[in-house]
Enzyme design. Structure first.
Site, short mmCIF file in Angstrom:
data_model
loop_
_atom_site.label_atom_id
_atom_site.label_comp_id
_atom_site.label_asym_id
_atom_site.label_seq_id
_atom_site.Cartn_x
_atom_site.Cartn_y
_atom_site.Cartn_z
N SER A 151 0.86 -1.19 0.00
CA SER A 151 0.00 0.00 0.00
C SER A 151 0.90 1.24 0.00
O SER A 151 2.09 1.13 0.34
CB SER A 151 -0.85 -0.02 1.28
OG SER A 151 -1.50 1.21 1.47
N TYR A 164 -1.87 -1.24 10.53
CA TYR A 164 -1.90 -1.50 9.08
C TYR A 164 -0.58 -1.06 8.45
O TYR A 164 0.05 -1.83 7.70
CB TYR A 164 -3.07 -0.74 8.46
CG TYR A 164 -3.26 -0.95 6.98
CD1 TYR A 164 -3.64 -2.19 6.47
CD2 TYR A 164 -3.08 0.10 6.07
CE1 TYR A 164 -3.84 -2.38 5.10
CE2 TYR A 164 -3.27 -0.09 4.71
CZ TYR A 164 -3.65 -1.33 4.23
OH TYR A 164 -3.83 -1.51 2.88
N1 LIG Z 1 -8.67 -0.73 -1.33
C1 LIG Z 1 -7.62 0.04 -1.12
O1 LIG Z 1 -7.74 1.29 -1.15
C2 LIG Z 1 -6.27 -0.56 -0.88
C3 LIG Z 1 -5.15 0.28 -0.96
C4 LIG Z 1 -3.90 -0.25 -0.74
C5 LIG Z 1 -3.74 -1.60 -0.49
N2 LIG Z 1 -4.84 -2.40 -0.41
C6 LIG Z 1 -4.63 -3.82 -0.12
O2 LIG Z 1 -5.28 -4.60 -1.11
C7 LIG Z 1 -5.51 -5.90 -0.60
C8 LIG Z 1 -6.94 -6.32 -0.96
O3 LIG Z 1 -7.86 -5.46 -0.29
P1 LIG Z 1 -9.18 -4.90 -0.99
O4 LIG Z 1 -9.05 -3.44 -1.09
O5 LIG Z 1 -9.52 -5.69 -2.16
O6 LIG Z 1 -10.24 -5.15 0.21
P2 LIG Z 1 -11.42 -6.21 0.40
O7 LIG Z 1 -12.42 -6.04 -0.68
O8 LIG Z 1 -11.85 -6.07 1.80
O9 LIG Z 1 -10.71 -7.62 0.16
C9 LIG Z 1 -9.93 -8.23 1.14
C10 LIG Z 1 -9.72 -9.67 0.72
O10 LIG Z 1 -8.88 -10.31 1.69
C11 LIG Z 1 -9.49 -11.51 2.10
N3 LIG Z 1 -9.16 -11.81 3.50
C12 LIG Z 1 -9.29 -11.00 4.59
N4 LIG Z 1 -8.96 -11.67 5.70
C13 LIG Z 1 -8.62 -12.94 5.33
C14 LIG Z 1 -8.20 -14.09 6.01
N5 LIG Z 1 -8.09 -14.12 7.35
N6 LIG Z 1 -7.94 -15.21 5.30
C15 LIG Z 1 -8.07 -15.22 3.95
N7 LIG Z 1 -8.46 -14.16 3.24
C16 LIG Z 1 -8.74 -13.02 3.92
C17 LIG Z 1 -10.99 -11.27 1.93
O11 LIG Z 1 -11.67 -12.49 1.73
P3 LIG Z 1 -12.62 -13.25 2.80
O12 LIG Z 1 -13.31 -12.22 3.62
O13 LIG Z 1 -13.55 -14.04 1.91
O14 LIG Z 1 -11.70 -14.13 3.57
C18 LIG Z 1 -11.01 -10.44 0.66
O15 LIG Z 1 -11.00 -11.29 -0.46
C19 LIG Z 1 -5.24 -5.82 0.90
O16 LIG Z 1 -3.97 -6.39 1.17
C20 LIG Z 1 -5.21 -4.33 1.17
O17 LIG Z 1 -4.39 -4.01 2.27
C21 LIG Z 1 -6.11 -1.92 -0.61
#
Ligand SMILES: NC(=O)c1ccc[n+]([C@@H]2O[C@H](COP(=O)([O-])OP(=O)(O)OC[C@H]3O[C@@H](n4cnc5c(N)ncnc54)[C@H](OP(=O)(O)O)[C@@H]3O)[C@@H](O)[C@H]2O)c1
Length: 279
Positions: A151, A164
Site C-alpha cells: 500500500s 496497518y
Molecule cells: N482498497 C484500497 O484502497 C487498498 C489500498 C492499498 C492496499 N490495499 C490492499 O489490497 C488488498 C486487498 O484489499 P481490498 O481493497 O480488495 O479489500 P477487500 O475487498 O476487503 O478484500 C480483502 C480480501 O482479503 C481476504 N481476507 C481477509 N482476511 C482474510 C483471512 N483471514 N484469510 C483469507 N483471506 C482473507 C478477503 O476475503 P474473505 O473475507 O472471503 O476471507 C477479501 O477477499 C489488501 O492487502 C489491502 O491491504 C487496498
C-alpha cells in the site's frame, strides 16, 4: 510489429497458473478477471467459498481452468497441503498474488495489542508463510513471480492506521531481502503499492474494539476502479518491475516522504486534525 506485440500481450498468461489470495472481493477479484482474460488458469483463495465460486463463474473460465481453494490466511499450518493441492491439480505455480489483507480504522493508544497482532497475522505472517511454501516450488520450476499487495501506507504512516502501516512496511523489509536471496533462481518479486481503490476495505477494517468499521470511506468511494488497478498491475509485472505505485494524488506521499518528510508530516497532521481518515 504491432501485431507481434499484441500477440505477445495475449500469450503472456496463456495456461499460466495464477494463485490469488483475497480473491473473493475487491482487488483480488479484479486480478482474477484480468488474468482470466489473458488465458490464465486460476487458483482462487479467501475464506468465503461462495464468493470464490461467484468470482470463478463470473470469470467465464471453464471448470477445468480454475481451482477454488478456500483458506484462512492466518492458518499457516495448512499452506504446505494447499500448495500440494495446486501442484497436483495444475503441475506448476507461475504467479502468486499475495493480496489478502485487512485494514484498520483505530487510533494506536485506544487499540489493544491484540489488534496489532491480528493485522500482523493476516497482512504479514500470512503472506510470508504462503511465500515460503510456494517459492521452493517455483525454484524447482526455475521460474515464477510473487506479487505482493502492499500500500502507499507501506511507504508512509498515517493516522488511524498504525497496525496497518506497520504490517505493510514489514512486507517491504521481508520481500526486498528475499528478492536478493532469489537472484539467479528465475523467481522474481513485485511489490504493489496502491493508493485509494474502490473496494470494501474500509467496511472490513478493524476498529479499536475489534469490530468492523462497517462503512465506506469517502477516499475509497472516490478511489480508482479495481479493474483499472488490476490492468496496471499486470502491465507492471510484465515489465519486471520490482515496485509499482498506482493510484491518484495520494501516491505523491511516497515521493514527499523521500524528499521532504517534514512537509508530508504536516499534511498528515492536518488530515488527522480534520479527521479526514475516518470520513
Ligand atoms: N482498497 C484500497 O484502497 C487498498 C489500498 C492499498 C492496499 N490495499 C490492499 O489490497 C488488498 C486487498 O484489499 P481490498 O481493497 O480488495 O479489500 P477487500 O475487498 O476487503 O478484500 C480483502 C480480501 O482479503 C481476504 N481476507 C481477509 N482476511 C482474510 C483471512 N483471514 N484469510 C483469507 N483471506 C482473507 C478477503 O476475503 P474473505 O473475507 O472471503 O476471507 C477479501 O477477499 C489488501 O492487502 C489491502 O491491504 C487496498
Amino acid at each position: 510489429m504491432k501485431a507481434k506485440s499484441i500477440i505477445q500481450k495475449i500469450i503472456q498468461m496463456i495456461n499460466k497458473v495464477v494463485w490469488i489470495t483475497g480473491a473473493s472481493s475487491g482487488i483480488g477479484e479484479a486480478l482474477a478477471y484480468a488474468c482470466a482474460v489473458k488465458g490464465a488458469r486460476l487458483v482462487l483463495s479467501a475464506r468465503r467459498k461462495d464468493e470464490l465460486i461467484r468470482v470463478a463463474k463470473t470469470s467465464g473460465l471453464a471448470e477445468d481452468q480454475y481451482l477454488i481453494l478456500p483458506m484462512d490466511i492466518k492458518e499457516t499450518g495448512s499452506f504446505k497441503k494447499l500448495t500440494r493441492q495446486v501442484t497436483e491439480r495444475f503441475g506448476s505455480i507461475d504467479f502468486l498474488f499475495n493480496n489478502a489483507g485487512i485494514s484498520t480504522r483505530a487510533m494506536a493508544l485506544e487499540s489493544p495489542l491484540s489488534i496489532d497482532r491480528e493485522v500482523m497475522e493476516i497482512n504479514y505472517f500470512g503472506s510470508i508463510a504462503l511465500t515460503k511454501s510456494v517459492v521452493p516450488e517455483m525454484i524447482r520450476q526455475g521460474s515464477g513471480q510473487v506479487i505482493v499487495t502492499s500500500s502507499v501506507t507501506g511507504k508512509t504512516g498515517t493516522s488511524g492506521r498504525t497496525a496497518y502501516a506497520a504490517s505493510k512496511h514489514a512486507l517491504h523489509g521481508f520481500y526486498d531481502s528475499l528478492r536478493v536471496e532469489l537472484d539467479g533462481t528465475g523467481v522474481g518479486i513485485t511489490i504493489v503499492c496502491p493508493g485509494y481503490i474502490r473496494t470494501r476495505i474500509s467496511y472490513n477494517a478493524l476498529t479499536a474494539s475489534g469490530e468492523r468499521f462497517n462503512r465506506m470511506n469517502r477516499t475509497q468511494e472516490e478511489g480508482m476502479d479495481p479493474m483499472k488497478l488490476a490492468g496496471r498491475i499486470l502491465r507492471g509485472v510484465k515489465k519486471g518491475r520490482q515496485e509499482i505505485y498506482i493510484g491518484g494524488k495520494e501516491i505523491l506521499g511516497i515521493y514527499l516522504k523521500r524528499c521532504c518528510p517534514g512537509v508530508l508530516h504536516r499534511i498528515l497532521v492536518k488530515q488527522h486534525r480534520d479527521n479526514t481518515y475516518f470520513e
